[in-house]
Design an enzyme around this catalytic site. Structure first.
Site, PDB file in Angstrom:
ATOM      1  N   LYS A  41       0.836  -1.210   0.000  1.00  0.00           N
ATOM      2  CA  LYS A  41       0.000   0.000   0.000  1.00  0.00           C
ATOM      3  C   LYS A  41       0.865   1.252   0.000  1.00  0.00           C
ATOM      4  CE  LYS A  41      -0.448   0.457   4.963  1.00  0.00           C
ATOM      5  NZ  LYS A  41      -0.969   1.431   5.843  1.00  0.00           N
ATOM      6  N   ASN A  45       3.109   8.599   2.469  1.00  0.00           N
ATOM      7  CA  ASN A  45       3.617   8.210   1.155  1.00  0.00           C
ATOM      8  C   ASN A  45       2.859   8.919   0.040  1.00  0.00           C
ATOM      9  OD1 ASN A  45       5.677   5.785   1.542  1.00  0.00           O
ATOM     10  ND2 ASN A  45       4.062   5.559   3.075  1.00  0.00           N
TER      11      ASN A  45
END
Length: 467
Positions: free
Chosen positions: A284, A347
């Protein structure tokens, strides 16, 4: 140095005033661990990033008032100075929160923040953490924590260790911890929050997850090492946004720990599929960087982000079928964890900043105020692993064997952007707009309908893959 004097107030403020229920949960876990009266349960966080710090603060808030029965402490490296700009911002945060301001004045700790604001004193990350400020999450004050900067002192007698380190630091730090535990008679329980993997190519391509790194480094059996993950943004969890998570691992400890960790705003379920959850935790982060790029490059186009979501989740499903015969479906908390990370995690933030030109790859993957961007190293690890010809799969259209990475165009694009630096960030759009690309459903059907499973990827014979 800890926060013991503030614990009763913290417990009440955070909705844990019902001491009987909380104490019963603690007593139950103490019995399972064989703790004698007068010997407190020792919970130790290793690593003080945002999630690791919040997790320890949740434990301190919930159980810290029972100081004869439990001790919560957290280790972080010493010597990290707080820069002037951060000290100024921290001072603003303190003065905007009357409860925090009063707490610091009561603890005679306010003056040092005035001096830090004026540039008359250098503040350090470990000292501000003692007052409840995580360097990676300054805007969300936590409860005071007992901070230890000597690793041996922190962990030598720990009953439960919380791994809050980035996956890139896990092997090194737990290798050192393993030396301190050589004389231990009983193994501690280790709960890993780390999301990321390593790839080993010699003698055979295989994946190494954080729980495996910890077991290899310390000798603690895998049945005592668990993983906790879910759709969790650290600051929101501490601010009591309703959330859930899964604790994954062997039967022996996951159910008791799920019960111990559960709070009214933080529901913890248990699941046996450690591998899929750990791998998805790394994947992910990989695809979240691309999600941030797409969001920035398309001016937050909901349509473009949805297209990207469909494509990247199909690649994630494909990859997990290489690692397990029957992986946990990408649904429920697993899907939600992916969704929230693509939506708001660090991220995704990093991908947005790269696409906008506000960050460059030359600045590295450790960003001030955010910590380590774990997706960068994970892109490299997954690409290296899946590009090995020895893992070849059949290409449905070319009718020939190809490396698995050829079935993952987004992963390939991210590798060329982030690792090889051959392409600019806007090339991620080409990866999702390729006219020759097939329906992502076909990739999922390929994964589910063909024998992709490669037990060697986990370094174990077929049938032994699950924890």
């Amino acid at each position: 140095m800890g926060g013991a004097e503030d614990a009763p107030r913290a417990a009440a403020a955070n909705g844990h005033g019902n001491g009987a229920t909380v104490e019963e949960k603690l007593d139950e876990l103490r019995r399972l661990l064989g703790k004698a009266d007068g010997d407190p349960l020792r919970i130790v966080g290793v690593g003080a990033g945002a999630w690791g710090s919040v997790f320890c603060a949740l434990m301190q808030d919930a159980y810290g008032h029972l100081r004869d029965k439990v001790q919560v402490r957290i280790w972080r490296r010493p010597g990290r100075a707080v820069d002037r700009a951060t000290a100024e911002h921290l001072f603003e945060v303190i003065n905007a929160r009357e409860d925090v301001l009063r707490r610091l004045i009561r603890r005679c700790a306010y003056l040092k923040y005035v001096e830090g604001r004026l540039g008359d004193r250098t503040l350090y990350a470990d000292e501000i953490l003692r007052d409840g400020f995580c360097l990676n999450m300054i805007d969300t004050p936590l409860c005071p924590l007992k901070v230890v900067t000597n690793l041996q002192e922190a962990v030598w007698d720990a009953d439960i260790v919380i791994n809050g380190l980035p996956s890139t630091d896990t092997r090194e730090v737990f290798g050192e911890i393993g030396r301190y535990w050589k004389e231990r008679i009983t193994a501690p329980i280790i709960l890993s929050l780390a999301k990321g993997i390593e790839a080993s190519l010699d003698p055979l391509p295989r994946i190494i997850t954080p729980t495996q790194m910890i077991s290899n480094a310390t000798g603690v059996p895998l049945e005592n090492i668990l993983y906790l993950g879910g759709p969790n943004i650290a600051s929101e969890i501490y601010n009591k946004e309703y959330a859930n998570a899964r604790i994954c691992g062997a039967d022996k400890w996951r159910k008791p720990l799920a019960k111990f960790l559960r709070q009214p705003h933080f529901i913890v379920w248990d699941n046996s599929d450690l591998i899929t959850h750990e791998v998805m935790g790394g994947l992910k982060n990989v695809y979240a960087i691309g999600a941030g790029m797409v969001a920035a490059l398309t001016n937050e186009s909901a349509t473009s982000k949805s297209v990207y979501f469909a494509l990247c989740t199909s690649e994630m499903i494909y990859i997990t079928h290489l690692l397990e015969e029957e992986p946990e479906k990408l649904a429920g908390p697993l899907l939600a964890d992916t969704y929230v990370t693509l939506l708001k995690g660090r991220n995704a933030w990093y991908g947005q900043k790269l696409a906008k030109g506000e960050l460059t790859l030359e600045m590295g993957d450790s960003i001030k105020g955010k910590g380590t961007i774990q997706g960068v190293s994970a892109v490299n690890a997954f690409y290296e692993l899946l590009s090995q010809d020895s893992l070849s799969v059949m290409h449905p259209e070319a009718n020939r064997s190809v490396a698995p990475v050829e079935m993952c165009p987004i992963l390939k694009a991210l590798y060329k952007i982030l690792i090889k630096r051959e392409l600019p960030p806007d090339s991620i759009l080409q990866a999702i707009r390729d006219e020759t690309m097939y329906d992502p459903r076909e990739r999922i059907e390929m994964a589910q309908g063909h024998s992709l499973y490669r037990p060697s990827l986990l370094g174990q014979p077929k049938g032994d893959a699950k924890a």
